[in-house]
Design a protein around this motif. Structure first.
Motif, mmCIF file in Angstrom:
data_model
loop_
_atom_site.group_PDB
_atom_site.id
_atom_site.type_symbol
_atom_site.label_atom_id
_atom_site.label_comp_id
_atom_site.label_asym_id
_atom_site.label_seq_id
_atom_site.Cartn_x
_atom_site.Cartn_y
_atom_site.Cartn_z
ATOM 1 N N ARG A 180 1.166 -1.491 -0.172
ATOM 2 C CA ARG A 180 0.291 -0.091 -0.261
ATOM 3 C C ARG A 180 0.530 0.867 0.038
ATOM 4 N N TYR A 181 2.423 0.955 0.361
ATOM 5 C CA TYR A 181 2.604 1.897 0.610
ATOM 6 C C TYR A 181 4.229 2.119 -0.813
ATOM 7 N N ASP A 182 4.190 0.932 -1.526
ATOM 8 C CA ASP A 182 4.766 1.587 -3.018
ATOM 9 C C ASP A 182 4.319 3.000 -3.358
ATOM 10 N N PRO A 183 5.041 3.798 -3.688
ATOM 11 C CA PRO A 183 4.938 4.659 -3.977
ATOM 12 C C PRO A 183 4.113 4.912 -5.303
ATOM 13 N N ASP A 184 4.419 4.287 -6.547
ATOM 14 C CA ASP A 184 3.818 3.362 -7.666
ATOM 15 C C ASP A 184 2.465 2.662 -7.217
ATOM 16 N N PHE A 185 2.563 1.856 -6.280
ATOM 17 C CA PHE A 185 0.921 1.638 -6.327
ATOM 18 C C PHE A 185 0.100 2.105 -5.461
#
Length: 333
Positions: A126-131
């Motif tokens: 959830r905290y992946d910048p792309d996702f």
């Protein structure tokens, strides 16, 4: 005042979270480490300059100078560890899954609510910048009405046999991340699953009663559909892609490579290799996730990823396991 954290579990994921708390997260201090493996705990404590080390997590729960615990112990231990942490009144960050049994998860969540302690579940994607950017664009209406979500999640390196035996299987250990991502990207609940799974990578998985390759078709509220494909070994690197397609367009996040340099000559084009494994692929996500936990606890705000989020993803993972075993669609309530 800095949030004083104790790390429970100094294995691979514990080392990631412990290093972030000690070195990369603002407003937090790593004050203690517990692991049944005294050497592992001691090595990490030395590297991170942590003063307190023990082989018994209960020693740390009794300390007044520990405000929060980061639970990275094996999943089979989570129920007892979490219940003890709740009783001690500690803020809790716990790795997924909360437990392998829905009744125990519900008991843990009920205890959290009764005690009024904060608990966040570790779904770092959830905290992946792309996702996160994909979710923002979907929420902003870029794709219009959502029709289909597609997720590819293939690990570069299979887990060891010792891990497989206690992991709960591919759906509870690996796919559960993707199931949470479907909920996160769409804002809709999953209502049913049909899963097929095989052993194509290593017979070791079959010997442990597990699979190493899986494909899922999901139905969601409002008639949306989603597909997930998983593999325990992608020889070309960590393969992590998401796509949301709808009435007005599509938004997708592509793979990360070790650099962004491409070259071409008369023989063709070349680009860098994919990230080697999940710790490298999600280095930013793990840091941002822990920062979100610390900020929420210090600010007295609700946890951004709750025990109910953990329960819902696990419920679908269990349904997927049943579906794969029985070769039929399983409704999720």
């Amino acid at each position: 005042m800095s949030l004083r954290c104790a790390l429970l579990g100094a294995g691979r994921i514990g080392r990631i979270h412990g290093t972030n708390v000690a070195r990369a997260v603002e407003g937090a201090t790593l004050v203690a480490i517990a692991d049944v493996d005294a050497a592992a705990a001691g090595e990490l404590a030395t590297r991170l300059h942590v003063p307190v080390v023990t082989t018994d997590y209960r020693d740390l729960l009794a300390r007044d100078d520990v405000d929060a615990v980061v639970v990275c112990t094996p999943t089979a231990t989570h129920h007892d560890v979490l219940m003890a942490a709740i009783a001690a009144g500690k803020a809790i960050f716990t790795e997924k899954p909360i437990d392998l049994d829905l009744r125990r998860i519900e008991a843990i969540n009920a205890a959290v609510a009764a005690a009024g302690v904060p608990m966040m579940v570790g779904f770092q994607r959830r905290y992946d910048p792309d996702f996160a950017r994909v979710r923002e664009q979907v929420a902003a209406g870029v794709v219009g009405e959502i029709h289909v979500v597609r997720i590819t999640s293939r690990d570069a390196v299979p887990p060891p046999r010792s891990f497989i035996a206690t992991s709960g299987g591919i759906f509870l250990d690996m796919t559960v991340h993707d199931l949470d991502m479907v909920r996160f990207l769409t804002g809709r609940e999953i209502t049913g699953v049909y899963a097929r799974a095989s052993v194509l990578v290593d017979r070791m998985f079959a010997e442990e009663g597990d699979w190493d390759t899986a494909v899922l078709t999901l139905s969601l509220e409002g008639g949306l559909l989603a597909t997930i494909d998983n593999s325990r070994r992608a020889v070309y690197g960590q393969d992590q892609r998401v796509e949301v397609f709808g009435s007005a367009g599509v938004v997708a996040a592509v793979n990360h490579t070790v650099d962004r340099v491409v070259s071409a000559d008369a023989s063709g084009g070349r680009s860098a290799r994919l990230m080697a494994f999940f710790p490298e692929r999600y280095v930013d996500a793990y840091r941002l996730e822990m920062q979100a936990f610390v900020d929420a606890v210090r600010g007295g705000r609700p946890m951004p990823v709750t025990g109910e989020d953990g329960r819902r993803a696990t419920a679908v993972a269990l349904a997927a396991t049943q579906s794969a075993r029985e070769n039929r669609y399983i409704a999720v309530t």
